[in-house]
Design a protein around this motif. Structure first.
Motif, mmCIF file in Angstrom:
data_model
loop_
_atom_site.group_PDB
_atom_site.id
_atom_site.type_symbol
_atom_site.label_atom_id
_atom_site.label_comp_id
_atom_site.label_asym_id
_atom_site.label_seq_id
_atom_site.Cartn_x
_atom_site.Cartn_y
_atom_site.Cartn_z
ATOM 1 N N THR A 76 0.788 -1.095 -0.005
ATOM 2 C CA THR A 76 -0.017 0.155 0.030
ATOM 3 C C THR A 76 0.708 1.354 -0.104
ATOM 4 N N SER A 87 1.874 -6.168 -5.942
ATOM 5 C CA SER A 87 1.754 -4.381 -6.603
ATOM 6 C C SER A 87 1.562 -4.713 -7.979
ATOM 7 N N TRP A 109 -2.368 -4.970 -8.384
ATOM 8 C CA TRP A 109 -2.953 -3.859 -8.225
ATOM 9 C C TRP A 109 -2.838 -3.032 -9.484
ATOM 10 N N SER A 167 -6.803 -0.941 -3.090
ATOM 11 C CA SER A 167 -6.288 -2.084 -3.274
ATOM 12 C C SER A 167 -6.674 -2.735 -4.811
ATOM 13 N N GLY A 182 -6.642 -1.206 -7.577
ATOM 14 C CA GLY A 182 -6.040 -0.563 -8.534
ATOM 15 C C GLY A 182 -5.820 0.923 -8.606
#
Length: 212
Positions: free
Chosen positions: A16, A43, A46, A178, A180
């Protein structure tokens, strides 16, 4: 500048913070890249969940030679953020060795405070090979007006690494991000967005940069 988010405890919020710091940097019109050095690929997940192109590239590089491979890739970028795996491994070590600054996210919990010592040892080990590495703690998912939130600052003062003044609160919007999109996109005028921008500004000051 290369910023590595490192914590050997799972669930500390590395991904995050990595995503949001990368976005905060990209908003300054600098070319930034996010490196996903975690085999879980959070990541990358995401970025893949967005309906449109992410505001910065996200590349998976979960390889033990990251500190040697990264410089060539970064020739086309101004700054880099690295998301790392949550355990002691060659991947965690190589990501720290690649960094100029290592940020250690710590949640206000006794277990997080205890686990921080293992991360500190890993960074100190890397500093033996690369003394110029800088490290700092950042309190993540802070719950206001709780005893443990106050105690975590005192506990971290036992380490040589500084604690950043900016704290990131426990907010639902970060969970929603989370999917995107960052909080700067979902709620640009809200507290969460302000906290991330303040964090990026504190990092700038810490590294002696006038601007990104």
């Amino acid at each position: 500048m290369i910023i590595c988010l490192s914590s050997l405890k799972g669930g500390s919020g590395k991904t995050t913070l990595a995503v949001h710091l990368a976005h905060a940097i990209s908003l300054s019109k600098k070319k930034v890249i996010l490196i996903d050095a975690d085999p879980q690929g959070s990541s990358q997940g995401w970025a893949a969940s967005r309906e449109d192109k992410p505001p910065f590239p996200v590349i998976g590089m979960a390889r033990n030679t990251l500190h040697r491979d990264l410089p060539e890739l970064l020739e086309n970028y101004d700054h880099c953020v690295i998301d790392t795996p949550p355990r002691v491994s060659a991947l965690a070590r190589t990501a720290i060795l690649a960094a100029d600054l290592v940020l250690i996210p710590v949640q206000p919990s006794s277990y997080d405070i205890w686990a921080a010592s293992e991360t500190v040892k890993l960074i100190e080990e890397a500093q033996g090979f690369k003394p110029e590495i800088i490290a700092a703690f950042v309190i993540n998912r802070k719950i206001t007006n709780t005893a443990i939130s106050r105690e975590v600052s005192e506990a971290l003062s036992d380490y040589e690494f500084p604690l950043l003044k900016t704290t990131i609160g426990q907010r639902v919007i970060f969970s929603e991000s989370s999917a995107g999109y960052s909080v700067m996109e979902l709620a640009p005028g809200k507290v969460a967005s302000t906290e991330i921008k303040q964090l990026s500004q504190e990092v700038i000051k810490m590294m002696g940069l006038q601007k990104w």
